[in-house]
Design an enzyme around this catalytic site. Structure first.
Site, PDB file in Angstrom:
ATOM      1  CG  PHE A 151       4.025   0.225   6.856  1.00  0.00           C
ATOM      2  CD1 PHE A 151       3.170   0.652   7.861  1.00  0.00           C
ATOM      3  CD2 PHE A 151       4.650   1.191   6.071  1.00  0.00           C
ATOM      4  CE1 PHE A 151       2.946   2.001   8.090  1.00  0.00           C
ATOM      5  CE2 PHE A 151       4.422   2.542   6.287  1.00  0.00           C
ATOM      6  CZ  PHE A 151       3.562   2.947   7.306  1.00  0.00           C
ATOM      7  CE  LYS A 175       8.686  -6.562  -1.132  1.00  0.00           C
ATOM      8  NZ  LYS A 175       8.881  -5.836   0.195  1.00  0.00           N
ATOM      9  CB  SER A 228       5.957   6.440  -1.245  1.00  0.00           C
ATOM     10  OG  SER A 228       7.094   5.867  -1.872  1.00  0.00           O
ATOM     11  CB  CYS A 283      -2.692   5.909   0.549  1.00  0.00           C
ATOM     12  SG  CYS A 283      -3.839   4.617   0.072  1.00  0.00           S
ATOM     13  CD  GLU A 388       1.443   9.709   1.276  1.00  0.00           C
ATOM     14  OE1 GLU A 388       0.303   9.228   1.374  1.00  0.00           O
ATOM     15  OE2 GLU A 388       2.316   9.229   0.544  1.00  0.00           O
TER      16      GLU A 388
END
Length: 503
Positions: A151, A175, A228, A283, A388
């Site tokens: 996202f 996707k 992730s 990230c 994280e």
């Protein structure tokens, strides 16, 4: 955009979802539902694979220079429509408009790189490897490849993948995240306008069901993923188990090591921008400041003041420095980490939990808002250090010297990005060489490599062997073939039972 249906894009046209499953899309600044995104079932994923498979023979046979011309046209259309694309990102992700513009610009860089595909696909040639025999290599596309994207960068991360993949002659299935899916259809439309043949680029909206269908489909030859670490690990193991080539980029805990000789104002600017930019939802965000020696006493007063005065506003406001959190679930997760940090004994210097959307702009009271949060005296055994958080939470760790700082970073399970701020060239050189992290910045807080260098972390931040985009991306989306050829004047009599040797 008001309550639009966001559908799939298969075989060159928008295709309505038939699974009966959909998910609300929100504007995070206001909390309002702006659309419903279809969630694909296995049959819809299969339809996209069939379309991509049907388009592959002709597209892979198209001369690379002609594939590049389609991308040049796409590039021209992107540059013309880049602000509209940025507005779509802000409307569904919440990041501030200038940040969204930057995201689009970094995606455009990869398209520009991919326009050079005729040069990038050149093979090697050796004449006379043996008497009368020549040997050369060429790189050929894999077939149908898929990208599963997060996202936080609904334009840039897909562009790390599909421009390189289709330039190399593959057909592609994207996707995207169901949280901010509209940009995917906008890009599909621009590709169509650029003259890309139907079926070369497809979009399947969805969740885990769509992902799993792609991972097990025998005609999907490669999968690229960003997200992730637990999911990256799952994607890598599942995809590899089903015989696919996989690059899965995972999570991060990026440190910024601040040496006592660093420029303090530059350090504070860097920590504010890299810690709280995009609400920490990237990230490559800096989430740990490693303060060496006595530098904490110089940095923290200024850092506290700047964190408290962050301009947290609706992302459409050009004065905004930080927008809302992407979803209520993410907001709850980040809040939980702040509570955990307090419980574990870290000192909370600035608490972002009290921020209300009323000050962020008209109609923002119901949005998913949070201010910047700052912790001091964080230690390596705390969850807020190890895990994280993916939010606007910056933790400060104090260490006595450079060697301890390097060991701290190297001991972490993640190795995505890292920065060191110093005026000492020898410290910078030693840091760059000894740090076990894939992307290093010296006085650069977010060292995301440029389009021709390639992106990828080390350790549990990357599963797979090749980084995204750049020349490694071209290698990932192609396979090498070696050809040996002889044209004898007359075929020698008798069979040969040994491999050709240099004779």
């Amino acid at each position: 955009m008001s309550n639009a249906n966001i559908d799939h894009y298969i075989g060159g046209r928008v295709v309505a979802g038939t699974s009966g499953r959909a998910q609300d899309v929100f504007n995070p600044a206001t909390g309002a539902v702006t659309g419903q995104v279809a969630l694909a079932n296995v049959a819809e994923v299969n339809a996209a694979v069939v379309a991509a498979q049907a388009a592959f023979p002709a597209w892979s046979d198209t001369p690379p220079i002609r594939r590049a011309r389609v991308l040049f046209k796409f590039l021209e259309l992107l540059n013309r429509n880049k602000d509209e694309l940025a507005r779509l990102i802000t409307a569904e992700h919440g990041k501030v408009f200038t940040d969204a513009q930057g995201e689009v610009a970094r995606g455009i860089d990869i398209v520009e790189f991919s326009c050079g595909i005729p040069q990038l696909l050149k093979g090697d040639f050796t004449d006379q490897v043996s008497t009368g025999i020549d040997n050369w290599t060429l790189r050929q596309p894999l077939g149908v490849v898929a990208g599963i994207t997060p996202f936080n960068f609904p334009v840039m991360v897909p562009m790390w993948m599909f421009p390189v993949a289709i330039a190399a002659g593959n057909t592609f299935i994207l996707k995207p995240s169901p949280i901010d899916p509209s940009a995917s259809l906008f890009m599909a439309d621009l590709l169509k306008q650029a003259g890309l043949p139907d079926g070369v680029f497809n979009v399947v909206q969805g969740d885990k069901e769509a992902v799993d269908a792609l991972l097990v489909h025998p005609d999907v030859k490669a999968v690229s993923f960003v997200g992730s670490t637990p999911i990256a690990n799952y994607i890598y193991e599942t995809g590899a188990h089903h015989g696919k080539r996989v690059q899965a980029l995972g999570g991060a805990k990026n440190h910024m090591v601040v040496m006592p000789d660093a420029d303090i104002d530059q350090v504070v600017d860097a920590l504010i921008g890299a810690g709280y930019g995009s609400a920490g939802e990237r990230c490559m965000a800096i989430s740990v400041a490693v303060l060496v020696g006595d530098v904490a006493d110089k940095v923290l007063p200024k850092l506290i003041e700047r964190t408290k005065s962050l301009k947290v506003l609706n992302g459409t406001n050009l004065a905004a420095e930080m927008g809302p959190i992407v979803t209520p679930a993410a907001h709850a997760r980040i809040t939980g980490y702040i509570e955990q940090g307090i419980k574990e004994g870290a000192q909370l210097l600035v608490d972002g939990r009290g921020f209300t959307g009323a000050t962020a702009g008209d109609g923002c009271e119901q949005g998913f808002w949070m201010g910047g949060t700052l912790f001091d005296h964080v230690t390596p055994d705390m969850r807020i250090y190890k895990e994280e958080i993916f939010g606007p939470v910056l933790g400060c760790v104090r260490v006595p010297d450079f060697a301890t700082a390097v060991k701290l970073v190297n001991d972490h399970e993640f190795g995505n990005g890292v920065a060191c701020f110093t005026r000492d060239g020898n410290v910078a050189r030693e840091f760059s060489r000894r740090i076990q992290v894939g992307m290093v910045g010296i006085n650069v807080p977010i060292p995301v490599p440029m389009a021709w260098h390639g992106f990828g972390g080390w350790k549990r931040s990357l599963f797979g062997d090749m980084h995204a985009y750049g020349e490694e991306g071209v290698r990932f989306y192609t396979k090498q073939k070696s050809i040996m050829q002889r044209w004898p004047e007359s075929t020698p009599k008798g069979a040969e039972f040994v491999m050709p040797t240099a004779k």
